[in-house]
Enzyme design. Structure first.
Site, short mmCIF file in Angstrom:
data_model
loop_
_atom_site.label_atom_id
_atom_site.label_comp_id
_atom_site.label_asym_id
_atom_site.label_seq_id
_atom_site.Cartn_x
_atom_site.Cartn_y
_atom_site.Cartn_z
N HIS A 142 30.36 32.15 35.12
CA HIS A 142 29.92 33.55 35.50
C HIS A 142 29.30 33.50 37.10
O HIS A 142 29.19 34.51 37.71
CB HIS A 142 28.36 33.93 34.81
CG HIS A 142 28.75 34.36 33.38
ND1 HIS A 142 29.72 35.21 33.15
CD2 HIS A 142 28.23 33.91 32.24
CE1 HIS A 142 29.54 35.18 31.75
NE2 HIS A 142 28.81 34.46 31.39
N ASP A 179 35.03 30.87 26.20
CA ASP A 179 33.47 31.34 26.01
C ASP A 179 33.49 33.06 25.62
O ASP A 179 34.48 33.69 26.04
CB ASP A 179 32.90 31.49 27.44
CG ASP A 179 31.38 31.55 27.30
OD1 ASP A 179 30.66 30.65 27.41
OD2 ASP A 179 30.78 32.68 27.32
N HIS A 181 31.85 35.14 26.27
CA HIS A 181 31.65 36.38 27.44
C HIS A 181 32.53 36.24 28.51
O HIS A 181 33.31 35.06 28.60
CB HIS A 181 30.17 35.88 28.14
CG HIS A 181 29.01 35.90 27.07
ND1 HIS A 181 28.37 34.89 26.55
CD2 HIS A 181 28.60 36.97 26.57
CE1 HIS A 181 27.50 35.16 25.81
NE2 HIS A 181 27.57 36.37 25.65
N ASP A 267 30.17 30.04 22.09
CA ASP A 267 29.03 30.89 21.70
C ASP A 267 30.07 32.15 21.09
O ASP A 267 29.39 33.13 20.63
CB ASP A 267 28.34 31.84 22.80
CG ASP A 267 29.11 31.84 24.27
OD1 ASP A 267 30.30 31.51 24.13
OD2 ASP A 267 28.65 32.06 25.47
ZN ZN Z 1 28.97 32.85 26.93
#
Ligand code: ZN
Length: 372
Positions: A142, A179, A181, A267
């Site tokens: 991120h 991931d 996200h 995740d």
């Molecule tokens: Zn994540």
């Protein structure tokens, strides 16, 4: 030559302050009795411990690395961001961006975390190891060039690829981010570039909520070299396998990378507190098998994974073990302790068909032929 395992206990000493999940303690939020912040050391420590007690560790080449230098960081990050991060880290810590708290000394630990990824990329490229898995923190996917974000303090994978390019010259690299996200930081670092294909599979509208749309394909020279694959919450095992077959594998074959780096957040697992995707150990095993196959087909097997998110202490270690087992080509006796219950909770056939049709539409828009 075997699979490299990159780990340094110091990465687990990075602190994220007193939080409950992601909210700072205070007001009506009772201080936590346990680990507190979602991004705490325990998932990674338990993965490393399971690698050891399962016997898989005996099959791996355990490796360490030097921290990244300031000059290496500046290949991606702005001096202003690095100055702020370093200044806060030298005091009592703070937050140099969005949802990314850290404590005293985290600058040096982040430099080490990025250094481990850099070393793994270099070793895979130079065939010091067959392939590699990096268990480090803080994570990176991120992190923006000018701000930290989502627990990520340095852009580990972009920094590692730029270090490789500084050493050996132009390299066509693909980053596959599984991931849960959106890999917005990696996307931002390479959005204008045609030498890096960035692919992100993620829960739609999760984090960052306004990022990760399928229409975001890159800019300028980078147009067509960014692929976002938003998945419906609850998509489960089959959503990931369908996305791999219909989009990830065709995109990699079209791009012809010389190295593949997986941003290995774990995740999407069914127990994760920060997402709702219902993936299980077998999902990570199958994705790992497929990405290893594609790397063998396209780039002489040059493949590594750098750990990103994953917040279920109990389950992440089993997901990570499966990835490393597949990379190493060695199965341990460890079984998924939760497989029976999670298989029974997978989405229904009509949901799977709906998700598959969405992916099929995206693939058709890109000109990918089903099954090609
Ligand atoms: Zn994540």
């Amino acid at each position: 030559m075997n699979t490299g395992f990159y780990f340094d206990e110091r990465c687990l000493w990075h602190t994220t302050g007193e939080h409950v999940i992601v909210a700072p303690v205070g007001g009506y939020l009772q201080p936590p009795s346990g680990a507190g912040h979602a991004e705490n050391p325990e998932t990674k420590r338990r993965l490393k411990n399971l690698v050891e007690v399962s016997g898989l560790g005996d099959q791996l080449s355990w490796r360490k690395a030097q921290p990244l230098s300031r000059a290496e960081m500046e290949r991606i990050h702005t001096p202003a961001y690095l100055d702020l991060f370093k200044r806060l880290s030298d005091c009592t810590g703070g937050n140099a961006g969005h949802y990314s708290p850290f404590g005293h000394g985290s600058f040096e630990i982040a430099a080490l975390s990025a250094g481990l990824v850099k070393q793994a990329v270099s070793d895979v490229w130079h065939r010091e190891v067959n392939n590699a898995y990096v268990v480090s923190r803080p994570p990176g996917h991120h992190c923006l060039p000018d701000a930290s974000m989502g627990f990520c303090l340095l852009a580990n994978i972009p920094l590692a690829l730029e270090a490789l390019r500084a050493e050996v010259g132009p390299v066509r690299a693909a980053v596959v981010d599984w991931d849960v996200h959106h890999g917005n930081g990696t996307e931002a670092c390479f959005y204008d570039r045609d030498d890096t294909l960035t692919i992100s599979l993620h829960q739609e509208n999760c984090f960052p909520a306004d990022k990760g749309g399928a229409a975001d394909r890159g800019r300028g020279r980078g147009e067509g070299f960014n692929l976002n694959i938003p998945l419906l919450p609850g998509g489960g095992h089959q959503a990931y396998l369908d996305a791999f077959a219909m989009l990830v594998e065709p995109a990699l074959r079209a791009f012809q990378p010389q190295i593949i780096v997986v941003a290995s957040g774990l995740d999407a697992n069914a127990f994760d507190p920060l997402a709702r995707m219902q993936a299980l150990v077998g999902t990570y095993r199958e994705m790992s098998r497929r990405i290893k196959g594609v790397a063998g087909e396209l780039c002489g097997g040059r493949l590594l994974a750098a750990h990103e998110g994953g917040y279920s202490e109990g389950y992440v270690p089993f997901c990570g073990l499966a990835v490393i087992e597949e990379f190493a080509g060695h199965r341990t006796p460890v079984q998924d302790p939760f497989e029976e219950i999670l298989r029974s909770q997978q989405p229904t056939a009509d949901f799977v068909a709906f998700q598959r049709a969405r992916l099929g539409q995206q693939a058709a828009n890109l000109g990918f032929r089903p099954g090609a």
